[in-house]
Every structure is written in C-alpha cells, then in structure tokens.
Design an enzyme around this catalytic site. Structure first.
Site, PDB file in Angstrom:
ATOM      1  N   ARG A 180       0.794  -1.233   0.056  1.00  0.00           N
ATOM      2  CA  ARG A 180      -0.005   0.105  -0.016  1.00  0.00           C
ATOM      3  C   ARG A 180       0.704   1.468   0.040  1.00  0.00           C
ATOM      4  O   ARG A 180       2.148   1.292   0.200  1.00  0.00           O
ATOM      5  CB  ARG A 180      -0.907  -0.028   1.237  1.00  0.00           C
ATOM      6  CG  ARG A 180      -0.299   0.155   2.617  1.00  0.00           C
ATOM      7  CD  ARG A 180      -1.106  -0.001   3.609  1.00  0.00           C
ATOM      8  NE  ARG A 180      -0.346   0.184   4.923  1.00  0.00           N
ATOM      9  CZ  ARG A 180       0.044   1.384   5.520  1.00  0.00           C
ATOM     10  NH1 ARG A 180      -0.463   2.477   4.961  1.00  0.00           N
ATOM     11  NH2 ARG A 180       0.671   1.391   6.560  1.00  0.00           N
ATOM     12  N   ARG A 225      -3.294  10.627   2.002  1.00  0.00           N
ATOM     13  CA  ARG A 225      -4.211  11.295   2.988  1.00  0.00           C
ATOM     14  C   ARG A 225      -4.973  12.551   2.397  1.00  0.00           C
ATOM     15  O   ARG A 225      -4.211  13.314   1.749  1.00  0.00           O
ATOM     16  CB  ARG A 225      -3.091  11.896   4.319  1.00  0.00           C
ATOM     17  CG  ARG A 225      -2.597  10.722   4.944  1.00  0.00           C
ATOM     18  CD  ARG A 225      -1.809  11.108   6.034  1.00  0.00           C
ATOM     19  NE  ARG A 225      -0.974   9.916   6.534  1.00  0.00           N
ATOM     20  CZ  ARG A 225       0.345  10.185   7.185  1.00  0.00           C
ATOM     21  NH1 ARG A 225       0.628  11.604   7.696  1.00  0.00           N
ATOM     22  NH2 ARG A 225       1.113   9.207   7.608  1.00  0.00           N
ATOM     23  N   ARG A 232      20.903  -3.981   2.069  1.00  0.00           N
ATOM     24  CA  ARG A 232      21.004  -3.084   1.321  1.00  0.00           C
ATOM     25  C   ARG A 232      22.102  -1.783   2.035  1.00  0.00           C
ATOM     26  O   ARG A 232      21.716  -1.822   3.504  1.00  0.00           O
ATOM     27  CB  ARG A 232      19.978  -1.885   0.790  1.00  0.00           C
ATOM     28  CG  ARG A 232      19.013  -2.606  -0.275  1.00  0.00           C
ATOM     29  CD  ARG A 232      20.071  -2.694  -1.583  1.00  0.00           C
ATOM     30  NE  ARG A 232      19.915  -1.344  -2.228  1.00  0.00           N
ATOM     31  CZ  ARG A 232      21.210  -1.203  -3.103  1.00  0.00           C
ATOM     32  NH1 ARG A 232      21.675  -2.038  -3.521  1.00  0.00           N
ATOM     33  NH2 ARG A 232      20.975   0.089  -3.674  1.00  0.00           N
ATOM     34  N   ARG A 289      18.489  11.365  -0.288  1.00  0.00           N
ATOM     35  CA  ARG A 289      17.966  12.630   0.515  1.00  0.00           C
ATOM     36  C   ARG A 289      19.208  13.413   0.824  1.00  0.00           C
ATOM     37  O   ARG A 289      20.359  12.731   1.232  1.00  0.00           O
ATOM     38  CB  ARG A 289      16.937  12.133   1.415  1.00  0.00           C
ATOM     39  CG  ARG A 289      17.613  11.300   2.445  1.00  0.00           C
ATOM     40  CD  ARG A 289      16.519  10.459   3.549  1.00  0.00           C
ATOM     41  NE  ARG A 289      17.161   9.611   4.529  1.00  0.00           N
ATOM     42  CZ  ARG A 289      16.183   9.133   5.448  1.00  0.00           C
ATOM     43  NH1 ARG A 289      15.071   9.560   5.605  1.00  0.00           N
ATOM     44  NH2 ARG A 289      16.899   8.374   6.143  1.00  0.00           N
ATOM     45  N   GLU A 308      22.715  10.872   1.409  1.00  0.00           N
ATOM     46  CA  GLU A 308      22.754   9.777   1.689  1.00  0.00           C
ATOM     47  C   GLU A 308      22.448   8.857   0.509  1.00  0.00           C
ATOM     48  O   GLU A 308      21.945   9.124  -0.296  1.00  0.00           O
ATOM     49  CB  GLU A 308      21.447   9.561   2.640  1.00  0.00           C
ATOM     50  CG  GLU A 308      21.288   8.012   3.218  1.00  0.00           C
ATOM     51  CD  GLU A 308      20.103   7.949   3.952  1.00  0.00           C
ATOM     52  OE1 GLU A 308      19.018   7.192   3.776  1.00  0.00           O
ATOM     53  OE2 GLU A 308      20.053   8.937   5.105  1.00  0.00           O
ATOM     54  N   TYR A 345      13.421  -5.435   9.136  1.00  0.00           N
ATOM     55  CA  TYR A 345      13.547  -3.957   9.298  1.00  0.00           C
ATOM     56  C   TYR A 345      12.627  -3.066  10.180  1.00  0.00           C
ATOM     57  O   TYR A 345      11.458  -2.820  10.110  1.00  0.00           O
ATOM     58  CB  TYR A 345      13.134  -3.238   7.891  1.00  0.00           C
ATOM     59  CG  TYR A 345      13.185  -1.844   7.839  1.00  0.00           C
ATOM     60  CD1 TYR A 345      14.530  -1.218   8.216  1.00  0.00           C
ATOM     61  CD2 TYR A 345      12.429  -0.936   7.287  1.00  0.00           C
ATOM     62  CE1 TYR A 345      14.608   0.209   8.216  1.00  0.00           C
ATOM     63  CE2 TYR A 345      12.302   0.280   6.897  1.00  0.00           C
ATOM     64  CZ  TYR A 345      13.787   0.999   7.545  1.00  0.00           C
ATOM     65  OH  TYR A 345      13.585   2.397   7.239  1.00  0.00           O
ATOM     66  N   ASP A 403      11.579  -0.514  12.900  1.00  0.00           N
ATOM     67  CA  ASP A 403      11.837   0.799  13.335  1.00  0.00           C
ATOM     68  C   ASP A 403      12.377   0.934  15.060  1.00  0.00           C
ATOM     69  O   ASP A 403      12.365  -0.148  15.766  1.00  0.00           O
ATOM     70  CB  ASP A 403      10.348   1.865  13.585  1.00  0.00           C
ATOM     71  CG  ASP A 403       9.895   2.170  12.141  1.00  0.00           C
ATOM     72  OD1 ASP A 403      10.885   2.353  11.216  1.00  0.00           O
ATOM     73  OD2 ASP A 403       8.625   2.010  11.792  1.00  0.00           O
TER      74      ASP A 403
END
Length: 373
Positions: free
Chosen positions: A175, A179, A252, A283, A306, A354, A356
């Site tokens: 997805r 918003r 990665r 970024r 980066e 991965y 957070d």
C-alpha cells in the site's frame, strides 16, 4: 555462576536492542558485559556532537511510536523534543510535501478538495487498467496513478533497491499512504520526537552500570567470551554467527557524505528527498533542524547526503532485503538459532527484520521479560 563465569550476560552489540536488554538485566542485579566492534555505543542511532549540533552519523533517526509503554520507557532515560517529521520531495525543479496529502495533490494538479484529489487518482488508476500487478511499477501505478508514481516513487525506489521497478516484486509496496487532509506529519503515531542531547546520551543512560568494551570483535575471542558468560545476547548478523554456512542474507547498504557549511540555514527543512533517478543520493538531511527547542549555532550547519549501496560496498548492513528468497533463508538460520540454548538473537540483524526504533525496543523488552522472569 560456574567457576569461570564472570558475567550473567554478555551482550554483543551496543545498539538499542542490546542496551535495553542490558538495562533490564542490570535492574534485576545481573552482571553485564556489553561489547561492540565499533568505537562507539548506540549502533546506527549514534549521534556525535560537532560545534553544538548533534550529527545523526548513520542517517536520520526520528523516534515515533503508538506504544505507550515504550514511550514512557524511553522517557525514563531522555527528554524528547516535539520534532514532527515533515519531509519535502524534490523532482527536477518541482517540490512537493510528503507524505502524499492534499498539499501534495494541490502542488501536483492544482486540486483543492479531497473529492477532486480522489477523482484525479481514481481516473489515473483506471486509465492504467492494471488489475493484476506483476511488479513494483505496476503495483505503484495501480495504487496512486501515474503522476505521483513517476515523480515521487519510481526513481527513489530504484535508487534505494538498486534495481529497476519493473524487476522488483509487487509485494514490496502493498500500500502507499494517501491522506486526503492538509497535514504534512509523515507519521501517524501518537508520540514523536528526538532525544534532547542526542541518541548517544539516551543509550549511555540505558547502559549505566554495565561494563562496556568498544572496538571489540566477538568473533576474535568467541570461545573465551562464551566461557565468561552464563548467556550471550547476540545482535549481529545471524548468518555471520553461523559462519554463513547456509549462504549470505542480503542487505542494502548506505554511504553518508557529511559537509560543514558556514551558513545559518541551508535547506530550510531537516529532510529533503531527491526522487529522480539521475540524482545519485536519495536525500539530504540538515541536522540542526532535528534539534527543535534546543540552542543551535547561527553561523554553521551540517548537511548529509545519503547514497544507497549494495551491502558489499557499504561499511555496515542497513536494510534487510525481506523478499521471499531471503526470508526463506532466514527461517533456516532461525532453526539453527533455536538450537543454541545459551544464545539469544535480537535486533535488526539478529532477527533479520527492518525494525523502526520503537519496534526494536519493544522486541528487547519482550525478550528480556521472558528471559528474566
């Protein structure tokens, strides 16, 4: 303890998982040794101070969570500011707000109401006519239409993964957040912020009372470490622990290029994404903007570009490549790990996920609760 055993727990890795487990063990009176092959604590969340600015040495780390227990836990060890992540995306000469919201849609198409934005996206999705997406590109277009996909998803994703979007599996983006409100807050989580004083200070407080040895490689003296501790908490690469006997898991990598500028304010925002493929970095972050509410110098700033890399070109592995092939290989390593009675595997590398930061802390708290109860 056995005769030669000095520590209740040897913790391999001074990142968030290791530090939280250490804190929980220390609070129960356990003797803990923490080692890390790097010359600093805090893992990839490490921040160093330069001229009054906290540099996120391994890329932007913004703490966000909806887990009230985790939020209260980290606030025991640091005060947090009220930084809200509101990144900007640049595509050629155009600039857009992220995440995809009414500001983005106005900038993209000039639409002003949610109904107009929905109509535009629905129209583009219908035009594409993709009913069974075969790859990431088809999946992206079928979710948000061609304009947003081409400008804000395609190039960034191809840089991040090092492959063309048509070669990437569709399931990578199940997805995309859309918003229909004018709100640039990137995260939906209830709590968000960055520790005053930086993440290194937070981890220092978590590790208070532990013996710490930096610049120390577990594999150089593995047998000796095993003999010294009742149990080992291992947060390194799970495949390296088993000497890659089943093959290497894919990651990665990243390269960071940090520059000191004699300016007060270089880009006006903490995070700006560069979404076109031709720009080699994904970024640029300007570190002083993370320090909301803290005093920062006016005559200097630090920015970091980066660059995504293949893991073998990177000094550190960052993102597990959680595709079907690698997840299947990890499950085989997990079976080996389950047979190690003396070793607890944790963290992003030890669990090949991965995570957070809040999820790392939650996992560490849950493992520590089970282990120490």
């Amino acid at each position: 303890m056995a005769e030669n055993v000095v520590y209740d727990y040897l913790i391999v890795g001074a990142g968030l998982f290791g530090a939280v487990f250490a804190r929980q063990a220390l609070d129960q009176g356990k003797k803990v040794l923490v080692i890390d092959r790097r010359d600093h604590i805090a893992g990839n969340a490490y921040t160093r101070e330069a001229e009054g600015i906290h540099i996120h040495e391994y890329g932007a780390h913004i703490f966000h969570t909806s887990d009230t227990e985790v939020w209260h836990y980290v606030n025991r060890f640091a005060q947090f500011n009220n930084y809200i992540n509101s990144p900007i995306a640049r595509y050629q000469e155009e600039q857009y707000n992220l995440p995809f919201n009414m500001n983005t849609f106005y900038q993209m198409w000039g639409v002003k109401t949610p109904a107009q934005a929905r109509e535009k996206i629905t129209e583009q999705v219908a035009e594409a006519g993709i009913t069974d997406p075969k790859n990431l590109e088809e999946q992206g277009i079928s979710l948000i239409g061609r304009d947003i996909y081409e400008k804000l998803v395609k190039g960034y994703t191809e840089k991040q993964w090092g492959k063309k979007a048509t070669e990437l599996p569709a399931f990578i983006i199940k997805r995309l957040p859309v918003r229909y409100v004018y709100d640039n807050n990137y995260f939906n989580d209830r709590y968000q912020g960055i520790p005053l004083g930086g993440y290194t200070k937070l981890v220092e407080n978590l590790l208070q009372g532990a013996e710490i040895r930096l610049g120390t490689n577990f594999f150089d003296n593995q047998e000796e470490y095993f003999a010294q501790a009742e149990k080992v908490v291992y947060t390194g690469l799970i495949d390296e622990y088993f000497d890659f006997q089943l093959g290497k898991l894919e990651y990665r990598g990243l390269r960071f290029e940090t520059e000191r500028l004699a300016e007060d304010n270089h880009q006006g925002n903490a995070v700006i994404n560069y979404t076109e493929y031709q720009v080699p970095y994904t970024r640029i972050i300007e570190h002083k903007h993370f320090m909301k509410g803290e005093a920062v110098p006016e005559d200097v700033t630090f920015v970091t570009k980066e660059y995504p890399l293949a893991a073998q070109e990177s000094e550190e592995p960052y993102y597990p490549v959680n595709d079907e092939k690698n997840n299947a290989l990890y499950k085989r390593y997990q079976e080996l790990a389950n047979q190690q009675e003396k070793v607890i595997f944790g963290g992003r590398l030890g669990m090949y996920q991965y995570f957070d930061m809040d999820k790392v802390i939650r996992a560490a708290l849950d493992v520590a609760t089970k282990e120490l109860s």
